[in-house]
Write an enzyme that holds these catalytic residues in place. Structure first.
Site, short mmCIF file in Angstrom:
data_model
loop_
_atom_site.label_atom_id
_atom_site.label_comp_id
_atom_site.label_asym_id
_atom_site.label_seq_id
_atom_site.Cartn_x
_atom_site.Cartn_y
_atom_site.Cartn_z
N LYS A 150 64.16 49.15 -2.24
CA LYS A 150 63.04 48.91 -1.34
C LYS A 150 61.75 48.88 -2.15
CE LYS A 150 65.16 48.74 2.65
NZ LYS A 150 65.15 47.55 3.51
N LYS A 246 71.37 39.96 10.93
CA LYS A 246 71.47 41.30 11.51
C LYS A 246 71.74 41.19 13.01
CE LYS A 246 68.40 43.56 8.18
NZ LYS A 246 67.10 44.25 7.96
#
Length: 327
Positions: A150, A246
């Site tokens: 991240k 997703k």
């Protein structure tokens, strides 16, 4: 087979550690679970409300509750796609109906959906956003060899360098969640391949990614926040090499299947991804991974406690769900 009954349960689960990305951090996973019962069968679905689309646990619960009469009256999956917009609420219901059909018919979801027979899936394991030294330490503790970093700050290149130095054996996915510093992107892109990076995910905001039509560098760029449903694929294919699908965004397995197939037909690579959630949420995506090039399905690893009989993770791989869990 009898009439249907639906149960809706908001769930809040503490995380093992802080999960930080460029937009903020969380210490708990907030989801909504749905159970649809009919005769001897029970179908489960779970979703994560997505703030980007204005979703909260309360709005998602209300949207599912509004469909109670239709679901209990026998609404089909195909009808559900028309009656509800893409998003978390439809995801929970869609996945519960897939699971219910599998339980009632005795045919597993992978066969109903025309998916490959399930097998263990390598999954990326997330390294939460932190200072370079802390991210390197976290990377050393991960047994898997596909790491998602991240990013989102002035030290991003240092973060990637630190993790690569700590784990030279690992393949890295750089995930900026639209928070990459534009001035650093050329340097990260040029250096990426030498630092073990195999994919750069959503470097810039969805409304500011036109520069990717002239994207430099040898590493593929993947859409996440820019991607929602199969209707986006033709536009995305001009700017991205791959797409992160997703289920919480597509509105369930039904539309996720359509999106994966549309992306493949457009020549795009596909990664199936997840929100931070438990095994009921993850199980349909593990099956969908059979059609995809990569998977990022480590959500349950962040939970302090998962559901009983949850998915089994080992050395960066996740086993297919058992029928008792889902599908």
């Amino acid at each position: 087979m009898g009439t249907r009954q639906i149960d809706i349960t908001p769930v809040s689960t503490p995380l093992r550690a802080v999960f930080a990305i460029s937009r903020g951090a969380k210490t708990q996973a907030d989801t909504v679970q749905v159970r649809v019962r009919q005769g001897a069968g029970t179908g489960w679905g779970e979703c994560v409300p997505y703030g980007r689309y204005g979703e909260t646990v309360e709005t998602v619960t209300t949207a599912i509750e509004a469909m109670r009469d239709a679901i209990e009256g026998g609404l089909t999956r195909d009808e559900l796609q028309i009656r509800m917009p893409a998003g978390a609420a439809r995801c929970a219901l869609d996945c519960a109906l897939w699971d219910l059909e599998a339980k009632l018919s005795g045919t597993p979801v992978w066969q109903l959906a025309g998916l490959p027979e399930p097998k263990p899936v390598e999954t990326a394991v997330t390294v939460s956003l932190d200072v370079p030294e802390a991210m390197a330490e976290a990377a050393r503790a991960i047994q898997g060899r596909l790491l998602k970093l991240k990013l989102g700050g002035a030290d991003d290149l240092k973060r990637v360098e630190a993790v690569h130095l700590a784990r030279p054996d690992a393949r890295l996915i750089d995930d900026a969640n639209a928070g990459l510093v534009p001035a650093e992107f050329p340097a990260i892109s040029r250096a990426a391949a030498d630092l073990g990076v195999v994919l750069i995910e959503q470097p810039f905001p969805a409304d500011n990614d036109a520069a990717l039509e002239r994207r430099p560098g040898p590493v593929a760029i993947c859409a996440d926040e820019s991607a929602h449903t199969s209707a986006d694929i033709q536009h995305l294919a001009r700017r991205y090499d791959a797409v992160n699908v997703k289920l919480d965004k597509t509105g369930g397995l039904t539309e996720a299947l359509a999106m994966v197939r549309a992306a493949k037909a457009s020549g795009m690579g596909v990664m199936v991804g997840c929100m931070v959630a438990g095994s009921i949420s993850m199980a349909p995506a593990v099956l969908l991974a059979g059609l995809c090039d990569a998977a990022d399905l480590d959500g349950p690893l962040w939970l302090a406690e998962d559901v009983e009989g949850g998915l089994i993770y080992r050395d960066g791989w996740v086993e297919p769900p058992k029928a008792a869990l889902w599908g």
